[in-house]
Scaffold this motif. Structure first.
Motif, PDB file in Angstrom:
ATOM      1  N   TYR A   1      61.126  86.509  74.997  1.00  0.00           N
ATOM      2  CA  TYR A   1      62.209  86.985  75.248  1.00  0.00           C
ATOM      3  C   TYR A   1      63.323  85.881  74.936  1.00  0.00           C
ATOM      4  N   TYR A   2      63.256  84.799  75.605  1.00  0.00           N
ATOM      5  CA  TYR A   2      64.139  83.618  75.540  1.00  0.00           C
ATOM      6  C   TYR A   2      64.236  83.304  73.950  1.00  0.00           C
TER       7      TYR A   2
ATOM      8  N   GLU B   1      63.537  85.079  71.090  1.00  0.00           N
ATOM      9  CA  GLU B   1      64.114  85.910  70.591  1.00  0.00           C
ATOM     10  C   GLU B   1      65.747  86.304  70.709  1.00  0.00           C
ATOM     11  N   GLU B   2      66.012  85.770  71.964  1.00  0.00           N
ATOM     12  CA  GLU B   2      67.414  86.223  72.465  1.00  0.00           C
ATOM     13  C   GLU B   2      68.345  85.037  71.611  1.00  0.00           C
TER      14      GLU B   2
END
Length: 362
Positions: free
Chosen positions: A350-351, A353-354
């Motif tokens: 997630y981090y 892709e964020e």
């Protein structure tokens, strides 16, 4: 996502013998292929396998993205059934348990009505859980993983018309297969007392209705026909029903609660062209617990383990609560670290892709 290095090839030697075009790219934020593969493939493909079969795969830390249409869950399951050997499938009961099954390297799993009833309702598997609750839980599970999932459809939740609705609902929920049994309503849990089955004619009509539902939707969902008549009536009755289910179009046959190796062998000799499912009920069921190699020798194609995950989860939670009540926390080694938990749940992905959507003001 624009690939930095790409190429298109015809990949025909996957671990499950697939054939479609793929594009290879090394531009994905996280270069850990093992942790990324489940986002793109419904099976356990390794870069080494792809590298040896696809000339375009020349970047050691590449990720593969499919330019062709994604293989359906049902097609993935059928490829597994057609592949050599016996295939193990632990039962899951929610999205997290399914994700752990996939991370452990299994190429399919199934939902256990027993375990879902326990985890979602804290009630026994005696007909309390409904069609709607099972479909809702199933959709969460299928969305969390890329391996095919076989759904527990119980007795179809009614007559043949209900079976058609159930099959169509499970298709929409993303299931690769559905298990349908011939019990009356309310049903009883396998290997427990009080099981009763519907008539032969009604049992066969349920499978025919399931096949019709599949054809009407243009789906290829795998129909697993289960009979509980071994315990409710006799071994001969269960063998007769299995043959009839095969004739009606079932893709996999399953007799629950067989009581000996000899009975299991007799079952595998019925309709030999149709794959057989074995149920290794952990902790004291009626069926002998055999190794995968022993089951394969008897003639089984798939084997499921319905209670392992829910059982060890219950025990671990009880032990942890005992420790907390005594003023302690679970000791190291009895649970993953916080970092490991975050990795399992995808925090790091997630981090990464964020960062793609970061703005100058954020």
């Amino acid at each position: 996502m624009k690939p930095l290095v790409s190429g298109v090839c015809s990949c025909r030697d996957y671990s499950v013998s697939l054939a479609h075009s793929c594009t290879f790219s090394n531009s994905f934020p996280n270069s850990n292929v093992k942790s990324q593969r489940s986002f793109f493939f419904p099976y356990n493909l390794t870069f080494q396998t792809l590298k040896t079969t696809c000339p375009a795969a020349r970047v050691p830390q590449s990720v593969v993205t499919c330019s062709a249409e994604r293989t359906s869950p049902a097609k993935s399951l059928r490829l597994i059934l057609d592949s050599p050997g016996i295939h193990q499938g632990p039962a899951c009961f929610d999205a997290l348990s399914a994700k752990l099954v996939e991370r452990a390297g299994f190429n399919y799993c199934f939902t256990s009505g027993f375990s879902i009833s326990a985890a979602r309702l804290a009630l026994p598997d005696t007909g309390f859980i409904s069609y709607g609750e099972m479909v809702d839980q199933g959709q969460l599970i299928t969305q969390a993983v890329s391996i095919p999932v076989i759904g527990d459809g119980d007795n179809g939740y009614g007559n043949a018309m209900n079976v058609k609705r159930t099959v169509k609902g499970y298709i929409k929920a993303g299931f690769a297969g559905i298990i349908l049994e011939d019990q009356v309503s309310p049903k009883a849990c396998g290997h427990t007392r009080g099981r009763k089955v519907v008539s032969r004619e009604e049992a066969v009509m349920r499978i025919k209705a399931a096949v019709d539902a599949r054809e009407e939707t243009g789906s290829d969902i795998v129909i697993v026909a289960r009979t509980d008549s071994r315990q409710a009536i006799s071994l001969d009755e269960s063998l007769w029903r299995s043959r009839a289910f095969a004739d009606a179009g079932a893709d996999v046959l399953f007799i629950d609660a067989l009581t000996s190796r000899e009975e299991m062998k007799s079952f595998c000799e019925v309709a030999p062209q149709v794959p057989k499912m074995a149920n290794m009920l952990e902790g004291g069921g009626k069926t002998p617990i055999l190794s995968p190699s022993e089951l394969e020798e008897l003639g089984y194609k798939v084997v499921v383990y319905p209670l392992s995950l829910i059982g060890v989860a219950i025990q671990a939670m009880q032990d942890s609560l005992t420790a907390i009540k005594g003023g302690r926390i679970p000791p190291p080694g009895t649970m993953p670290t916080f970092e490991e938990i975050k990795e399992i749940l995808g925090f790091n992905l997630y981090y990464e892709e964020e960062k793609r959507y970061a703005t100058s003001t954020s």
